[in-house]
Write an enzyme that holds these catalytic residues in place. Structure first.
Site, PDB file in Angstrom:
ATOM      1  N   HIS A  69      47.338  42.086  32.167  1.00  0.00           N
ATOM      2  CA  HIS A  69      47.114  42.585  33.532  1.00  0.00           C
ATOM      3  C   HIS A  69      46.007  41.800  34.220  1.00  0.00           C
ATOM      4  O   HIS A  69      45.039  41.373  33.589  1.00  0.00           O
ATOM      5  CB  HIS A  69      46.826  44.089  33.533  1.00  0.00           C
ATOM      6  CG  HIS A  69      45.626  44.522  32.760  1.00  0.00           C
ATOM      7  ND1 HIS A  69      44.348  44.468  33.271  1.00  0.00           N
ATOM      8  CD2 HIS A  69      45.494  45.046  31.517  1.00  0.00           C
ATOM      9  CE1 HIS A  69      43.493  44.938  32.391  1.00  0.00           C
ATOM     10  NE2 HIS A  69      44.153  45.291  31.299  1.00  0.00           N
ATOM     11  N   ASP A  71      44.249  43.020  36.869  1.00  0.00           N
ATOM     12  CA  ASP A  71      43.241  43.859  37.514  1.00  0.00           C
ATOM     13  C   ASP A  71      42.102  44.213  36.577  1.00  0.00           C
ATOM     14  O   ASP A  71      42.199  44.099  35.352  1.00  0.00           O
ATOM     15  CB  ASP A  71      43.879  45.128  38.081  1.00  0.00           C
ATOM     16  CG  ASP A  71      44.498  46.024  37.017  1.00  0.00           C
ATOM     17  OD1 ASP A  71      45.154  45.488  36.106  1.00  0.00           O
ATOM     18  OD2 ASP A  71      44.331  47.255  37.089  1.00  0.00           O
ATOM     19  N   ASP A  95      38.413  42.558  29.014  1.00  0.00           N
ATOM     20  CA  ASP A  95      39.593  43.361  29.383  1.00  0.00           C
ATOM     21  C   ASP A  95      40.085  42.962  30.760  1.00  0.00           C
ATOM     22  O   ASP A  95      39.733  43.586  31.758  1.00  0.00           O
ATOM     23  CB  ASP A  95      39.202  44.837  29.348  1.00  0.00           C
ATOM     24  CG  ASP A  95      40.367  45.776  29.579  1.00  0.00           C
ATOM     25  OD1 ASP A  95      41.520  45.343  29.431  1.00  0.00           O
ATOM     26  OD2 ASP A  95      40.112  46.946  29.913  1.00  0.00           O
ATOM     27  N   GLU A 136      46.950  48.033  36.128  1.00  0.00           N
ATOM     28  CA  GLU A 136      46.995  48.651  34.805  1.00  0.00           C
ATOM     29  C   GLU A 136      45.875  49.661  34.622  1.00  0.00           C
ATOM     30  O   GLU A 136      46.014  50.619  33.849  1.00  0.00           O
ATOM     31  CB  GLU A 136      46.899  47.563  33.719  1.00  0.00           C
ATOM     32  CG  GLU A 136      47.144  48.055  32.296  1.00  0.00           C
ATOM     33  CD  GLU A 136      45.883  48.551  31.594  1.00  0.00           C
ATOM     34  OE1 GLU A 136      46.030  49.155  30.508  1.00  0.00           O
ATOM     35  OE2 GLU A 136      44.766  48.336  32.112  1.00  0.00           O
ATOM     36  N   GLU A 137      44.761  49.461  35.319  1.00  0.00           N
ATOM     37  CA  GLU A 137      43.568  50.271  35.086  1.00  0.00           C
ATOM     38  C   GLU A 137      43.551  51.577  35.886  1.00  0.00           C
ATOM     39  O   GLU A 137      42.548  52.294  35.879  1.00  0.00           O
ATOM     40  CB  GLU A 137      42.311  49.465  35.443  1.00  0.00           C
ATOM     41  CG  GLU A 137      42.113  48.191  34.629  1.00  0.00           C
ATOM     42  CD  GLU A 137      41.667  48.464  33.198  1.00  0.00           C
ATOM     43  OE1 GLU A 137      41.670  49.638  32.785  1.00  0.00           O
ATOM     44  OE2 GLU A 137      41.311  47.493  32.506  1.00  0.00           O
ATOM     45  N   GLU A 165      45.814  42.634  25.242  1.00  0.00           N
ATOM     46  CA  GLU A 165      44.689  43.556  25.353  1.00  0.00           C
ATOM     47  C   GLU A 165      43.598  43.149  24.360  1.00  0.00           C
ATOM     48  O   GLU A 165      43.885  42.540  23.324  1.00  0.00           O
ATOM     49  CB  GLU A 165      45.146  44.983  25.042  1.00  0.00           C
ATOM     50  CG  GLU A 165      45.958  45.643  26.136  1.00  0.00           C
ATOM     51  CD  GLU A 165      45.093  46.146  27.286  1.00  0.00           C
ATOM     52  OE1 GLU A 165      43.861  46.029  27.215  1.00  0.00           O
ATOM     53  OE2 GLU A 165      45.681  46.649  28.268  1.00  0.00           O
ATOM     54  N   HIS A 339      35.077  47.621  30.301  1.00  0.00           N
ATOM     55  CA  HIS A 339      34.603  48.510  31.360  1.00  0.00           C
ATOM     56  C   HIS A 339      33.086  48.691  31.374  1.00  0.00           C
ATOM     57  O   HIS A 339      32.574  49.504  32.139  1.00  0.00           O
ATOM     58  CB  HIS A 339      35.269  49.898  31.276  1.00  0.00           C
ATOM     59  CG  HIS A 339      36.769  49.858  31.304  1.00  0.00           C
ATOM     60  ND1 HIS A 339      37.534  51.012  31.258  1.00  0.00           N
ATOM     61  CD2 HIS A 339      37.651  48.832  31.358  1.00  0.00           C
ATOM     62  CE1 HIS A 339      38.812  50.692  31.289  1.00  0.00           C
ATOM     63  NE2 HIS A 339      38.903  49.361  31.346  1.00  0.00           N
TER      64      HIS A 339
END
Length: 363
Positions: A69, A71, A95, A136-137, A165, A339
């Protein structure tokens, strides 16, 4: 913006990170990825929204799909990216822009044209699909991979999907399923000075929490991978004012379950735990079995030299599992750093990830 997909993979990662792409704002990065892939001989490139798909058609007997992903979560004053002591810091480094960078560099540097079709040293052993997708997030209804599966199911066809991932370079097989449910506890409102005239809904949460405290999670081993389940309270809502006995309390619980359960079976289990209470299912996503018996998956595991482990948490491998496509998680980032404000990826890990996937995809 132009992306040089042939740049060293650490530098390419930095370039990707320096393009802000918070969920819903991936357009600029998707534009750059689409433009760069369209310039690569041997690729057919398509796009849906801010999801970009590129595929080879060499007539190989199998197809491998690399997905990641574009994003990130919202920025935390952690751009632009910076290198310190062999680590690349910045939002999305772990990530999962490091994984995306590996996939994109392979697209630009592997032999993709028909001229390389005879299976010689260094030739592709598989046809390959690359998917870089959006959102995705955030909530599942916005997920770009979900949208592709609904609109362009054939774009996802593969013998194995590798979702890049962050796994710290380990092979994480399958994933847990997840559901959230709300236990509703009714009461009777009254003035707190005359509490005996009411029925305190918040106090009733004590029994719900007792059941959770005494709950014993199940462990399940599938294809040699051990999944541990967990049932937890994640939110409690109740109260009216500082002088009012509350007449309503809600306890939100999250059940992370092994992929041998369906969502229906998992919710039935939660109902058993909270027998006698009003329970509402508010969110759910099924898990994915390890899928290690699939020939392409077994070959990938052999190429890594790693012992596969269970994936704790939910990832988009579950979407591939729903379509009957074996899928694994593999990426250079550390999932524990995802994150965080000080998110980073080891540059050596990105290099190693590229070497491993190149070795797996070529003969």
């Amino acid at each position: 913006m132009d992306l040089d997909l042939t740049a060293p993979v650490g530098e390419l990662t930095r370039r990707l990170v320096d393009v802000p792409s918070v969920s819903g704002e991936e357009a600029a990065l998707a534009d750059a990825v689409e433009k760069a892939l369209a310039a690569v001989d041997g690729l057919r490139v398509a796009r849906d929204g801010d999801a970009v798909v590129a595929r080879t058609f060499l007539g190989r007997p199998s197809r491998i799909l690399l997905a990641g992903h574009l994003d990130t979560v919202p920025l935390a004053d952690n751009l632009p990216a910076r290198v310190v002591g062999g680590r690349l810091y910045g939002c999305g480094t772990s990530d999962m822009k490091a994984g995306v960078a590996i996939a994109l560099r392979l697209a630009a540097t592997l032999p993709l044209t028909d001229a390389s079709a005879p299976a010689g040293v260094g030739a592709l052993r598989h046809d390959v699909t690359w998917i870089c997708y959006d959102n995705e997030e955030v909530t599942a209804d916005r997920n770009g991979l979900r949208r592709l599966a609904a609109r362009h199911r054939d774009w996802l066809d593969a013998d194995l999907a590798i979702l890049m991932e962050p796994t710290s370079g380990e092979v994480e097989a399958g994933c847990q399923g997840t559901l959230r449910a709300v236990v509703t506890l009714p009461g009777t409102r009254a003035h707190s000075a005359r509490s005996w005239l009411g029925d305190n809904a918040v106090h009733k949460a004590a029994e719900v929490l007792r059941r959770l405290g005494e709950y014993r999670a199940r462990t399940v081993t599938l294809d040699g991978c051990t999944y541990r389940e967990g049932l937890s309270a994640v939110r409690i809502d109740g109260g009216v004012a500082g002088n009012v006995i509350p007449d309503l309390c809600r306890v939100t619980v999250n059940f992370r379950f092994a992929p041998d359960r369906t969502v229906e079976n998992a919710f039935a289990h939660v109902r058993e735990v909270f027998d006698g209470y009003d329970l509402e299912l508010t969110d759910r996503a099924g898990g994915a079995p390890p899928g290690l018996a699939a020939p392409a998956a077994a070959a990938f595991v052999a190429a890594t030299g790693r012992v596969p482990v269970a994936k704790y948490g939910w990832t988009d491998v579950a979407r591939f599992a729903e379509l009957g496509i074996p899928a694994l998680n593999y990426g250079p980032g550390d999932p524990n750093l995802a994150h965080t404000r000080d998110e980073y990826v080891e540059l050596a890990a990105i290099d190693e990830g590229e070497r491993l996937l190149r070795r797996y995809l070529t003969s």
